[in-house]
Enzyme design. Structure first.
Site, PDB file in Angstrom:
ATOM      1  N   ASN A 147       8.122  14.012 -43.063  1.00 46.84           N
ATOM      2  CA  ASN A 147       8.590  12.992 -42.126  1.00 46.84           C
ATOM      3  C   ASN A 147       7.449  12.321 -41.380  1.00 46.84           C
ATOM      4  O   ASN A 147       7.653  11.710 -40.325  1.00 46.84           O
ATOM      5  CB  ASN A 147       9.616  13.577 -41.141  1.00 46.84           C
ATOM      6  CG  ASN A 147       9.099  14.797 -40.400  1.00 46.84           C
ATOM      7  OD1 ASN A 147       7.936  15.164 -40.515  1.00 46.84           O
ATOM      8  ND2 ASN A 147       9.966  15.426 -39.623  1.00 46.84           N
ATOM      9  N   ARG A 285       3.604  16.168 -29.043  1.00 43.45           N
ATOM     10  CA  ARG A 285       4.194  17.258 -28.274  1.00 43.45           C
ATOM     11  C   ARG A 285       4.044  16.941 -26.792  1.00 43.45           C
ATOM     12  O   ARG A 285       3.013  16.435 -26.345  1.00 43.45           O
ATOM     13  CB  ARG A 285       3.532  18.608 -28.603  1.00 43.45           C
ATOM     14  CG  ARG A 285       3.881  19.150 -30.001  1.00 43.45           C
ATOM     15  CD  ARG A 285       5.349  19.474 -30.141  1.00 43.45           C
ATOM     16  NE  ARG A 285       5.689  20.015 -31.458  1.00 43.45           N
ATOM     17  CZ  ARG A 285       6.109  19.293 -32.488  1.00 43.45           C
ATOM     18  NH1 ARG A 285       6.216  17.973 -32.354  1.00 43.45           N
ATOM     19  NH2 ARG A 285       6.411  19.854 -33.630  1.00 43.45           N
ATOM     20  N   GLN A 314      12.644  21.461 -24.476  1.00 43.51           N
ATOM     21  CA  GLN A 314      13.563  20.806 -25.396  1.00 43.51           C
ATOM     22  C   GLN A 314      14.714  21.754 -25.713  1.00 43.51           C
ATOM     23  O   GLN A 314      14.448  22.887 -26.107  1.00 43.51           O
ATOM     24  CB  GLN A 314      12.840  20.402 -26.686  1.00 43.51           C
ATOM     25  CG  GLN A 314      11.854  19.276 -26.478  1.00 43.51           C
ATOM     26  CD  GLN A 314      11.348  18.652 -27.775  1.00 43.51           C
ATOM     27  OE1 GLN A 314      10.852  17.544 -27.774  1.00 43.51           O
ATOM     28  NE2 GLN A 314      11.447  19.352 -28.886  1.00 43.51           N
ATOM     29  N   HIS A 333      14.249  13.924 -29.353  1.00 41.99           N
ATOM     30  CA  HIS A 333      13.274  14.166 -30.430  1.00 41.99           C
ATOM     31  C   HIS A 333      13.885  13.801 -31.790  1.00 41.99           C
ATOM     32  O   HIS A 333      14.361  14.655 -32.525  1.00 41.99           O
ATOM     33  CB  HIS A 333      12.837  15.626 -30.401  1.00 41.99           C
ATOM     34  CG  HIS A 333      11.569  15.891 -31.159  1.00 41.99           C
ATOM     35  ND1 HIS A 333      10.855  17.052 -31.029  1.00 41.99           N
ATOM     36  CD2 HIS A 333      10.891  15.141 -32.060  1.00 41.99           C
ATOM     37  CE1 HIS A 333       9.799  17.011 -31.813  1.00 41.99           C
ATOM     38  NE2 HIS A 333       9.802  15.864 -32.459  1.00 41.99           N
TER      39      HIS A 333
END
Length: 390
Positions: A147, A285, A314, A333
């Site tokens: 990705n 991050r 998260q 995210h």
């Protein structure tokens, strides 16, 4: 037979999809560096379907159960008594995604006596304590490059949306207005700006390539300098460090892994050296930046905008201050979890499991930790003493 524990995000609020916006996906066989896309022996899913949520199960159930393995899928990963903690005790394999990370802390790894393999369905394995994995002989693997382009596209989208003030302008339409002056009062052209990336690996280099046609001046910093012909092709200016690069840039994008060298890199001191009115994009991050420092830089005007796809913790709580800070373009995210990317990281996860269960080597580019040491991509991208972002 093995127990496989898979932690995935929740299904859509209105239920698992029965139809999709598109009927097919473009076929991607190789990535820009020549690496082949995942090549599992089989696949029990339809590319373009939602695979990364609980009901999607990464398309793994039929494969695993037909071979006598047990698959447990949950989204419940945090807090005392979570399903993840209860099931981890006797799990042989843990699969997680960076978008909904199951943090494998030293304590959890020590409690998981049977754990042999931790797979990241995606890229970025900093939610696994790599030192603990090394100490306990746990192999860590991720679906490298699956990705990367997805994230690079998201970076370009965020950059343009901030510079052109797209999100507030769209809100004017939703609110029934036609306030042109309000929309353009913070809108600029990207053309001619200086754009720099912190790290120029697969994602960072893809961002540079995609921004080059906008006639911007491109900068980068990385532990590994790019080949001279790439620098010449894109007109890149190399800097020895982020501190040396950011004063020259109108836009800075962070594309580095989280490790001790990058944690809280963008603090008050570094942000103060950036151009007043610069934009900062972070799909890497959250802990690479200082949360409060970013908020204060937006409020003071030192930063003209911040767009991020990553949060700490998260999932982010409803009262997270980044939700309400000015001039932001935050998303949950999602940059690396498009339906296109899901087809690749689901296939890559299956490829890793097929190799593991057949006692065959996992692709070197997928390896982060193996044989009690950093390995493959992990040896290139990570440093030891990498605690998970928890």
């Amino acid at each position: 037979m093995a127990k496989v524990l898979c932690v995935l995000y929740d299904d859509p609020a209105d239920g698992y999809p029965t139809t999709y916006a598109r009927d097919d996906l473009p076929r991607i066989e190789r990535y820009p560096d020549g690496q082949s896309a995942p090549t599992p022996l089989g696949a029990d899913f339809t590319p373009g379907h939602l695979l990364g949520s609980v009901s999607g199960e990464l398309g793994l159930r039929a494969y695993l159960e037909s071979r006598g393995h047990t698959l447990v899928v949950t989204s419940d990963k945090d807090g005392a008594g979570s399903v993840f903690d209860r099931e981890l005790v006797d799990a042989d394999v843990v699969i997680s995604q960076p978008f909904w990370p199951a943090y494998l802390t030293p304590e959890r790894i020590a409690a998981a006596k049977n754990l042999k393999l931790a797979v990241t369905a995606g890229i970025g394995s900093d939610h696994v304590d790599l030192d603990a994995a090394i100490a306990h002989g746990v192999t860590v693997a991720e679906v490298t490059y699956c990705n990367s382009i997805s994230v690079a596209e998201h970076v370009v989208m965020m950059t343009l949306s901030l510079v052109r003030n797209y999100l507030p302008s769209h809100q004017v339409v939703l609110d029934g207005g036609w306030n042109i002056a309000d929309c353009v009062a913070r809108s600029y052209d990207l053309e001619g700006m200086h754009v720099g990336t912190v790290a120029a690996g697969r994602i960072g280099l893809a961002v540079l390539r995609r921004l080059a046609p906008f006639d911007v001046k491109l900068h980068y910093t990385d532990r590994h300098r790019l080949p001279a012909d790439v620098e010449e092709e894109l007109g890149l200016v190399f800097h020895e460090s982020a501190a040396a690069m950011v004063p020259h840039c109108d836009v800075v994008t962070i594309n580095a892994p989280l490790h001790p060298e990058t944690e809280h890199l963008f603090d008050d001191k570094l942000l103060a050296t950036m151009k007043r009115g610069a934009y900062l994009i972070n799909t890497a991050r959250a802990k690479i930046v200082d949360q409060e420092a970013v908020q204060q830089a937006l409020e003071s005007g030192q930063l003209a905008g911040y767009a991020g796809d990553v949060w700490y913790p998260q999932p982010a709580p409803a009262d997270h201050p980044w939700r309400t800070m000015p001039h932001h373009g935050m998303t949950p995210h999602i940059s690396g979890s498009s339906l296109s990317a899901q087809a690749r990281y689901a296939a890559g996860t299956r490829e890793i499991l097929e190799a593991w269960f057949a006692d065959k080597p996992i692709r070197d580019e997928y390896l982060i930790v193996s044989g009690g040491a950093l390995a493959g991509t992990g040896a290139h991208s990570y440093a030891v003493n990498s605690a998970p972002d928890r």
